[in-house]
Scaffold this motif. Structure first.
Motif, short mmCIF file in Angstrom:
data_model
loop_
_atom_site.label_atom_id
_atom_site.label_comp_id
_atom_site.label_asym_id
_atom_site.label_seq_id
_atom_site.Cartn_x
_atom_site.Cartn_y
_atom_site.Cartn_z
N GLY A 1 0.81 -1.22 0.00
CA GLY A 1 0.00 0.00 0.00
C GLY A 1 0.84 1.26 0.00
N GLY A 2 1.93 1.27 0.76
CA GLY A 2 2.80 2.44 0.81
C GLY A 2 3.46 2.69 -0.54
N CYS B 1 6.78 -7.61 -11.19
CA CYS B 1 8.04 -7.39 -10.47
C CYS B 1 7.92 -7.92 -9.06
N TYR B 2 8.86 -8.74 -8.69
CA TYR B 2 8.99 -9.13 -7.29
C TYR B 2 9.74 -8.01 -6.58
N VAL B 3 9.11 -7.40 -5.59
CA VAL B 3 9.68 -6.24 -4.90
C VAL B 3 10.53 -6.74 -3.74
N ARG B 4 11.81 -6.44 -3.79
CA ARG B 4 12.73 -6.95 -2.79
C ARG B 4 12.81 -6.08 -1.53
N THR C 1 12.23 3.00 -0.33
CA THR C 1 13.25 2.17 -0.97
C THR C 1 12.63 1.34 -2.08
N GLN C 2 11.39 0.87 -1.87
CA GLN C 2 10.68 0.13 -2.92
C GLN C 2 10.46 1.00 -4.15
N LEU C 3 10.10 2.27 -3.92
CA LEU C 3 9.90 3.18 -5.05
C LEU C 3 11.19 3.32 -5.85
#
Length: 256
Positions: free
Chosen positions: A107-108, A159-162, A168-170
Motif C-alpha cells: 500500500g505504501g 516485479c517481485y519487490v525486494r 526504498t521500494q519506489l
C-alpha cells in the motif's frame, strides 16, 4: 523411459529465488518428459515475470521450449547495459503504457507510485485472482512480494519487490524499470488514483482550513474523494523525495 536431466544456470538477482545451494553456479535437475523451460524455471522457484532471456544450448528460446536430455539452460533477468536486440526476449512486446496493480502488502509503494504519476491500482482486499484478472484485462504490471502470485499463467509482466520500506521500494521500481524519464509528479490523488485538477482559491473555501487559505494561492482537488491539496509541509517532503529520484523533475514540472 529414462529420465531427462538438464543443466541450469541462473544469473544476477534471479539467484535470490533459488535454494541457497543452487545459487551462482550451474546445477543439474531432473525434468518431466514434457517439461518446458517455463515449467522448470518456476519449479525451481523463479517467477516467469522476472525472466527476460533464456538460452538453451546457446540458442535463444521462449518459455514454450520443451527440454531434452542434456540441455544446458541459461536464464537471465532484465539487462541493464548489454544489448540483446538480436536475441529473443521471452515477452512478445513491452506494455505501451506503464500501469501497475499492487498486492495487499504494498500500500505504501502504491501511494508513492501515484505520487510519481503512475496509475497504480491497490486495495488491501484484492485477492490473487482479482489481481491476475486486472493485470490481464488492463495490461498492468503486477507488483508483489509473493513469488507464487507472479507464477500465475496469465500474468505476463510483473516485479517481485525486494525492498521492505516504501521509499526504498519506489527507488527499486524506478531504477529497475528505467522510469525516471516517465515521472510526472503530483498528477494523481494518492488515495483514489484519480487525476488531480487545479482550482482557484474561491473553490477551495470551506474545503481547506482558513489558515491555509490565507497562506496559499494554488490548490488542486480530486473529483472522486473531493479532497483539496496545497503546497504545505507534506508537499515539500514529497517534493524532496521526487527530486531525489529525478533531479530534473522540478524543471520539467515547471514547464508543464
Amino acid at each position: 523411459m529414462s529420465p531427462i536431466t538438464a543443466t541450469f544456470r541462473f544469473y544476477e538477482e534471479l539467484n535470490d529465488f533459488l535454494a541457497r545451494p543452487l545459487r551462482g553456479r550451474a546445477f543439474e535437475s531432473v525434468c518431466a518428459h514434457t517439461a518446458t523451460t517455463k515449467h522448470m524455471i518456476e519449479a525451481l522457484g523463479v517467477p516467469h515475470t522476472e525472466v527476460e532471456l533464456i538460452l538453451v544450448n546457446g540458442e535463444s528460446v521462449g518459455f514454450d521450449r520443451v527440454l531434452a536430455d542434456g540441455d544446458r539452460v541459461a536464464v537471465y533477468p532484465k539487462f541493464e547495459a548489454l544489448d540483446v536486440t538480436p536475441l529473443l526476449r521471452v515477452r512478445e512486446r513491452p506494455l505501451r503504457t506503464i500501469r501497475f496493480v499492487a498486492d495487499a502488502h504494498l500500500g505504501g509503494l502504491a501511494q508513492l507510485l501515484r505520487l510519481a504519476g503512475f496509475d497504480t491500482l491497490y486495495d488491501n482486499h484484492f485477492a490473487d485472482a482479482e489481481i491476475e484478472a486486472l493485470a490481464a484485462s488492463q495490461e498492468r504490471i503486477v507488483l508483489t512480494r509473493d513469488r507464487e502470485l507472479l507464477k500465475r499463467r496469465t500474468i505476463t509482466h510483473g516485479c517481485y519487490v525486494r525492498a521492505l520500506k516504501p521509499q526504498t521500494q519506489l527507488r527499486e521500481i524506478v531504477d529497475r524499470l528505467d522510469l525516471a524519464g516517465s515521472v510526472r509528479a503530483f498528477r494523481l490523488c494518492l488515495s483514489c488514483n484519480a487525476p488531480l485538477r487545479r482550482i482557484d482559491k474561491a473553490q477551495a473555501e470551506g474545503r481547506a482550513p482558513e489558515g491555509v487559505l490565507e497562506r496559499h494561492a494554488q490548490f488542486v482537488t480530486c473529483d472522486v474523494c473531493r479532497r483539496v491539496f496545497w503546497e504545505g509541509s507534506h508537499w515539500k517532503r514529497m517534493r524532496t523525495l521526487i527530486d531525489s529520484l529525478v533531479p530534473e523533475q522540478r524543471e520539467r514540472d515547471a514547464k508543464a
